[in-house]
Design a protein around this motif. Structure first.
Motif, PDB file in Angstrom:
ATOM      1  N   MET B   1      50.335  18.272 -24.799  1.00  0.00           N
ATOM      2  CA  MET B   1      49.757  17.505 -23.696  1.00  0.00           C
ATOM      3  C   MET B   1      49.942  18.302 -22.403  1.00  0.00           C
ATOM      4  SD  MET B   1      50.807  13.629 -22.542  1.00  0.00           S
ATOM      5  CE  MET B   1      50.014  12.867 -21.125  1.00  0.00           C
ATOM      6  N   LYS B   2      48.823  18.746 -21.872  1.00  0.00           N
ATOM      7  CA  LYS B   2      48.843  19.708 -20.779  1.00  0.00           C
ATOM      8  C   LYS B   2      49.558  19.186 -19.511  1.00  0.00           C
ATOM      9  CE  LYS B   2      45.955  23.580 -20.101  1.00  0.00           C
ATOM     10  NZ  LYS B   2      44.657  24.179 -20.358  1.00  0.00           N
ATOM     11  N   LEU B   3      49.211  17.962 -19.108  1.00  0.00           N
ATOM     12  CA  LEU B   3      49.805  17.400 -17.895  1.00  0.00           C
ATOM     13  C   LEU B   3      51.328  17.357 -17.996  1.00  0.00           C
ATOM     14  CD1 LEU B   3      49.498  15.853 -15.163  1.00  0.00           C
ATOM     15  CD2 LEU B   3      49.297  13.744 -16.497  1.00  0.00           C
ATOM     16  N   LEU B   4      51.811  17.007 -19.180  1.00  0.00           N
ATOM     17  CA  LEU B   4      53.260  16.950 -19.394  1.00  0.00           C
ATOM     18  C   LEU B   4      53.869  18.349 -19.328  1.00  0.00           C
ATOM     19  CD1 LEU B   4      55.892  15.510 -20.178  1.00  0.00           C
ATOM     20  CD2 LEU B   4      55.165  15.673 -22.570  1.00  0.00           C
ATOM     21  N   GLN B   5      53.243  19.319 -19.986  1.00  0.00           N
ATOM     22  CA  GLN B   5      53.759  20.692 -19.953  1.00  0.00           C
ATOM     23  C   GLN B   5      53.812  21.212 -18.514  1.00  0.00           C
ATOM     24  OE1 GLN B   5      51.701  23.379 -22.557  1.00  0.00           O
ATOM     25  NE2 GLN B   5      52.559  22.473 -24.416  1.00  0.00           N
ATOM     26  N   GLN B   6      52.750  20.961 -17.775  1.00  0.00           N
ATOM     27  CA  GLN B   6      52.720  21.405 -16.371  1.00  0.00           C
ATOM     28  C   GLN B   6      53.852  20.779 -15.571  1.00  0.00           C
ATOM     29  OE1 GLN B   6      48.800  20.195 -15.242  1.00  0.00           O
ATOM     30  NE2 GLN B   6      47.826  22.119 -15.870  1.00  0.00           N
ATOM     31  N   THR B   7      54.063  19.465 -15.795  1.00  0.00           N
ATOM     32  CA  THR B   7      55.120  18.774 -15.051  1.00  0.00           C
ATOM     33  C   THR B   7      56.490  19.328 -15.428  1.00  0.00           C
ATOM     34  OG1 THR B   7      53.724  16.802 -15.127  1.00  0.00           O
ATOM     35  CG2 THR B   7      55.995  16.490 -14.426  1.00  0.00           C
ATOM     36  N   ILE B   8      56.685  19.600 -16.709  1.00  0.00           N
ATOM     37  CA  ILE B   8      57.972  20.174 -17.138  1.00  0.00           C
ATOM     38  C   ILE B   8      58.192  21.535 -16.469  1.00  0.00           C
ATOM     39  CG2 ILE B   8      59.252  21.109 -19.113  1.00  0.00           C
ATOM     40  CD1 ILE B   8      57.807  18.953 -20.849  1.00  0.00           C
ATOM     41  N   GLU B 155      60.055  17.874 -27.499  1.00  0.00           N
ATOM     42  CA  GLU B 155      60.745  18.374 -28.688  1.00  0.00           C
ATOM     43  C   GLU B 155      61.312  19.760 -28.404  1.00  0.00           C
ATOM     44  OE1 GLU B 155      58.141  18.813 -32.081  1.00  0.00           O
ATOM     45  OE2 GLU B 155      59.520  20.210 -33.065  1.00  0.00           O
ATOM     46  N   LYS B 156      62.539  19.985 -28.840  1.00  0.00           N
ATOM     47  CA  LYS B 156      63.102  21.332 -28.803  1.00  0.00           C
ATOM     48  C   LYS B 156      62.915  21.924 -30.188  1.00  0.00           C
ATOM     49  CE  LYS B 156      66.542  20.338 -25.230  1.00  0.00           C
ATOM     50  NZ  LYS B 156      67.982  20.059 -24.968  1.00  0.00           N
ATOM     51  N   THR B 157      61.936  22.819 -30.309  1.00  0.00           N
ATOM     52  CA  THR B 157      61.581  23.306 -31.652  1.00  0.00           C
ATOM     53  C   THR B 157      62.641  24.255 -32.217  1.00  0.00           C
ATOM     54  OG1 THR B 157      60.328  25.235 -30.894  1.00  0.00           O
ATOM     55  CG2 THR B 157      59.131  23.141 -31.075  1.00  0.00           C
ATOM     56  N   ARG B 177      56.279  20.763 -26.880  1.00  0.00           N
ATOM     57  CA  ARG B 177      57.184  21.415 -27.830  1.00  0.00           C
ATOM     58  C   ARG B 177      57.792  22.651 -27.174  1.00  0.00           C
ATOM     59  NH1 ARG B 177      54.565  21.960 -33.597  1.00  0.00           N
ATOM     60  NH2 ARG B 177      56.786  21.866 -34.130  1.00  0.00           N
ATOM     61  N   VAL B 178      59.061  22.515 -26.826  1.00  0.00           N
ATOM     62  CA  VAL B 178      59.759  23.605 -26.141  1.00  0.00           C
ATOM     63  C   VAL B 178      60.372  24.541 -27.178  1.00  0.00           C
ATOM     64  CG1 VAL B 178      61.645  24.189 -24.572  1.00  0.00           C
ATOM     65  CG2 VAL B 178      60.257  22.147 -24.147  1.00  0.00           C
ATOM     66  N   GLN B 179      59.949  25.809 -27.127  1.00  0.00           N
ATOM     67  CA  GLN B 179      60.390  26.786 -28.122  1.00  0.00           C
ATOM     68  C   GLN B 179      61.691  27.461 -27.700  1.00  0.00           C
ATOM     69  OE1 GLN B 179      57.784  30.205 -28.455  1.00  0.00           O
ATOM     70  NE2 GLN B 179      57.950  30.153 -30.692  1.00  0.00           N
ATOM     71  N   PHE B 188      56.954  27.136 -24.077  1.00  0.00           N
ATOM     72  CA  PHE B 188      56.408  26.182 -25.048  1.00  0.00           C
ATOM     73  C   PHE B 188      55.932  26.906 -26.300  1.00  0.00           C
ATOM     74  CE2 PHE B 188      55.824  24.023 -20.942  1.00  0.00           C
ATOM     75  CZ  PHE B 188      56.521  22.872 -21.221  1.00  0.00           C
ATOM     76  N   LEU B 189      56.000  26.212 -27.398  1.00  0.00           N
ATOM     77  CA  LEU B 189      55.464  26.744 -28.649  1.00  0.00           C
ATOM     78  C   LEU B 189      53.958  26.901 -28.503  1.00  0.00           C
ATOM     79  CD1 LEU B 189      56.529  27.209 -31.646  1.00  0.00           C
ATOM     80  CD2 LEU B 189      55.555  24.980 -32.143  1.00  0.00           C
ATOM     81  N   GLN B 190      53.454  28.059 -28.847  1.00  0.00           N
ATOM     82  CA  GLN B 190      52.007  28.259 -28.867  1.00  0.00           C
ATOM     83  C   GLN B 190      51.499  27.664 -30.163  1.00  0.00           C
ATOM     84  OE1 GLN B 190      50.351  29.586 -26.207  1.00  0.00           O
ATOM     85  NE2 GLN B 190      52.392  29.563 -25.271  1.00  0.00           N
ATOM     86  N   GLU B 191      50.839  26.520 -30.066  1.00  0.00           N
ATOM     87  CA  GLU B 191      50.395  25.871 -31.299  1.00  0.00           C
ATOM     88  C   GLU B 191      49.142  26.558 -31.817  1.00  0.00           C
ATOM     89  OE1 GLU B 191      51.324  21.994 -31.935  1.00  0.00           O
ATOM     90  OE2 GLU B 191      52.166  21.577 -29.957  1.00  0.00           O
ATOM     91  N   GLN B 192      49.099  26.688 -33.114  1.00  0.00           N
ATOM     92  CA  GLN B 192      47.926  27.307 -33.738  1.00  0.00           C
ATOM     93  C   GLN B 192      46.746  26.369 -33.580  1.00  0.00           C
ATOM     94  OE1 GLN B 192      49.086  28.292 -37.775  1.00  0.00           O
ATOM     95  NE2 GLN B 192      48.813  30.431 -37.212  1.00  0.00           N
TER      96      GLN B 192
END
Lengths: 197, 197
Positions: B1-8, B155-157, B177-179, B188-192
């Motif tokens: 979720m982009k908005l969440l990743q940006q906020t993090i 998530e902490k992957t 998903r934090v890698q 963040f994990l780069q999701e396939q």
């Protein structure tokens, strides 16, 4: 607030020790639709109060204050009841005694979330003896901020909370005012309505 | 979720002990607009799962799960971390160990809020070692209800939580998903993404 009064009558129960149990819609299971209406009602009542922050106490304050903050378009802060590992020294703290639980807990708010010019709306689920509200007032004042008002979901008018807060000059808005829980009966205060005509 | 990743990325900080601090928008001060988007995203991901209840743990789970329950039009229940005076014997309990706080807490859900035919969506703010999720699964199973899925905000992957839950057959949906948090950098994990064409 009629919808809230109806819900309290339908779903609230009075325990033998005089506790009003509202855990089917407010503080264990949550009726999100009702919480949204409650939040909007708080926002409307304080719409002219120049509020820029809403503060509550975990956990039961979070749901009813969520939509108040959202409607007013300001951040919501919940005071924590215990220091956490990620909250170290930069915190305001105050002591809150709970008559229901018969214990004192420390509430904590990180200093970064309150500033001198803030006008803060305090929201809590219950007002009985006013302990929680006074703990939050204390925290807001430590920051040099001002309390713009106090919003309460359920007030027990037969306990001294409102008087204590009003004597200190605070505006208290309660959405349901319970006058009596005697004999397991929930009775609301009949509020005087002045009719011009 | 982009908005969440940006906020993090913008507002999250990494403490020296490897804790990802998100208290400016998720678990102390709350960004209600973001929480509403988070809730809607959970609801969308589980829209076909016939969910009739959402369950979370106080306090940090309440805000992100609020709008999930509301959008799915089902009740939200938050497990309590301590027995309260108004929650007596009719409760399911489970033990949850927190690595962050290095302590075990008991979570409690009143029996009346879970029934055998329930299909429950579990939501929590963080997934690291999976302890909180497993405590909630335990409670749901004690009621004879089924877990329809697990929704996680962050998530902490690099920790084993997801693997443990997936090995038990549960569907896990994480919005960020934090890698890695190494050297204070949030990655963040780069999701396939499978692209057809």
């Amino acid at each position: 607030m009629k919808l809230l009064q109806q819900t309290i009558l339908e779903k609230g129960t009075v325990l033998p020790n005089g506790v009003l149990k509202v855990n089917t819609f407010l503080n264990h299971q949550i009726d999100t639709g009702l919480m949204i209406e409650i939040g909007k009602e708080f926002a409307e009542r304080f719409t002219d109060s120049n509020i820029n922050k809403v503060i509550t106490i975990e956990s039961s304050g979070i749901a009813p204050s969520f939509f108040a903050a959202h409607t007013l378009d300001v951040p919501l802060i919940f005071a924590r009841k215990k220091k956490s590992l990620t909250l170290k020294d930069n915190v305001y703290t105050s002591q809150v005694f709970s008559f229901t639980k018969q214990e004192t807990s420390e509430i904590t708010v990180a200093k970064e979330f309150l500033a001198e010019n803030d006008r803060v709306l305090i929201i809590d689920d219950f007002l009985a003896n006013g302990q929680a509200a006074q703990g939050l007032i204390d925290v807001v004042k430590q920051a040099g901020a001002s309390v713009a008002g106090i919003g309460i979901v359920i007030e027990k008018t037969f306990q001294p909370g409102r008087q204590i807060l009003e004597d200190k000059g605070y505006r208290v808005e309660s959405l349901a005012r319970v006058q009596s829980l005697q004999d397991g009966q929930i009775t609301f205060l009949q509020e005087q309505i002045s009719v011009t005509n």
